[in-house]
Design an enzyme around this catalytic site. Structure first.
Site, PDB file in Angstrom:
ATOM      1  N   ASP A   7       0.877  -1.170   0.000  1.00 60.97           N
ATOM      2  CA  ASP A   7       0.000   0.000   0.000  1.00 60.97           C
ATOM      3  C   ASP A   7       0.913   1.219   0.000  1.00 60.97           C
ATOM      4  O   ASP A   7       1.395   1.637   1.051  1.00 60.97           O
ATOM      5  CB  ASP A   7      -0.907  -0.012   1.238  1.00 60.97           C
ATOM      6  CG  ASP A   7      -1.807   1.209   1.292  1.00 60.97           C
ATOM      7  OD1 ASP A   7      -2.296   1.642   0.226  1.00 60.97           O
ATOM      8  OD2 ASP A   7      -2.014   1.739   2.402  1.00 60.97           O
ATOM      9  N   GLU A  67      -1.491  -1.564  -4.782  1.00 62.34           N
ATOM     10  CA  GLU A  67      -2.712  -0.789  -4.952  1.00 62.34           C
ATOM     11  C   GLU A  67      -2.490   0.280  -6.017  1.00 62.34           C
ATOM     12  O   GLU A  67      -1.475   0.961  -6.031  1.00 62.34           O
ATOM     13  CB  GLU A  67      -3.119  -0.134  -3.630  1.00 62.34           C
ATOM     14  CG  GLU A  67      -4.465   0.552  -3.720  1.00 62.34           C
ATOM     15  CD  GLU A  67      -4.967   1.052  -2.387  1.00 62.34           C
ATOM     16  OE1 GLU A  67      -5.641   2.095  -2.379  1.00 62.34           O
ATOM     17  OE2 GLU A  67      -4.703   0.399  -1.356  1.00 62.34           O
ATOM     18  N   ASP A 139      -2.148   0.858   7.656  1.00 60.47           N
ATOM     19  CA  ASP A 139      -1.324   0.713   6.455  1.00 60.47           C
ATOM     20  C   ASP A 139      -0.958  -0.750   6.200  1.00 60.47           C
ATOM     21  O   ASP A 139      -0.977  -1.220   5.064  1.00 60.47           O
ATOM     22  CB  ASP A 139      -0.051   1.555   6.569  1.00 60.47           C
ATOM     23  CG  ASP A 139      -0.363   3.034   6.655  1.00 60.47           C
ATOM     24  OD1 ASP A 139      -1.030   3.562   5.748  1.00 60.47           O
ATOM     25  OD2 ASP A 139       0.057   3.664   7.644  1.00 60.47           O
TER      26      ASP A 139
END
Length: 181
Positions: A7, A67, A139
């Site tokens: 991420d 992502e 996260d």
């Protein structure tokens, strides 16, 4: 298959590693790369690059999932996030890892069943799916969710690709001495 989920972020980059055997997921590790805000942009990107290289060396994933950047109201934030994502992509390419990309909507839908799920829902579902003792940090949870998304979507994509290749092979036949498709 061992999946490294990422991420990306310019201040905080989450990572998570899971093993997949059939439908069974096993948590390996996760964490957050905290990037000092007082450093110049180039140094901040190098922190992401170097840390992800080290994570790949330590965990030996076979594939990675990242992502995708979404365009938000602030174009400068989107541009900066894209640069953090670029550093992550470079780390994966440098490590010879194939990268699969998923939108936040795809990730949330794969993990929670709702593409508009709240962060807390993603954290709780990641905890449940990986049988973690505690709630993962936001996260880390997002990175683990990205890896879980690939664990669910990757085999299907592979079967569809193989199916398409086989269909293409069946579709090419000789008629009257020439190949037709």
């Amino acid at each position: 298959m061992r999946i490294l989920g990422i991420d990306p972020g310019l201040r905080r980059t989450g990572f998570g590693v899971v093993d997949v055997q059939g439908m069974h997921l096993q948590y390996i590790t996760s964490g957050t790369i905290v990037i000092p805000a007082d450093q110049p942009l180039a140094q901040r990107l190098k922190v992401i690059l170097d840390n992800l290289r080290e994570i790949v060396r330590d965990t030996e994933p076979t594939v990675s999932a990242l992502e995708k950047v979404f365009v938000n109201a602030n174009p400068m934030s989107t541009l900066l996030l894209g640069q953090a994502r670029g550093a992550a992509l470079c780390a994966m390419a440098d490590s010879q890892l194939l990268v699969h990309e998923y939108t936040a909507l795809q990730i949330k839908k794969a993990v929670v069943g709702n593409g508009h799920a709240a962060k807390e829902q993603v954290q709780k579902m990641v905890q449940h799916l990986l049988k973690l003792d505690g709630l993962p940090a936001a996260d880390s949870a997002d990175a683990l969710a990205c890896a879980i998304c690939h664990a669910h979507a990757g085999p299907l994509a592979q079967r569809l690709k193989l199916s398409g290749e086989l269909a293409g092979q069946r579709g090419n036949r000789l008629r009257g001495g020439r190949l037709i498709g």
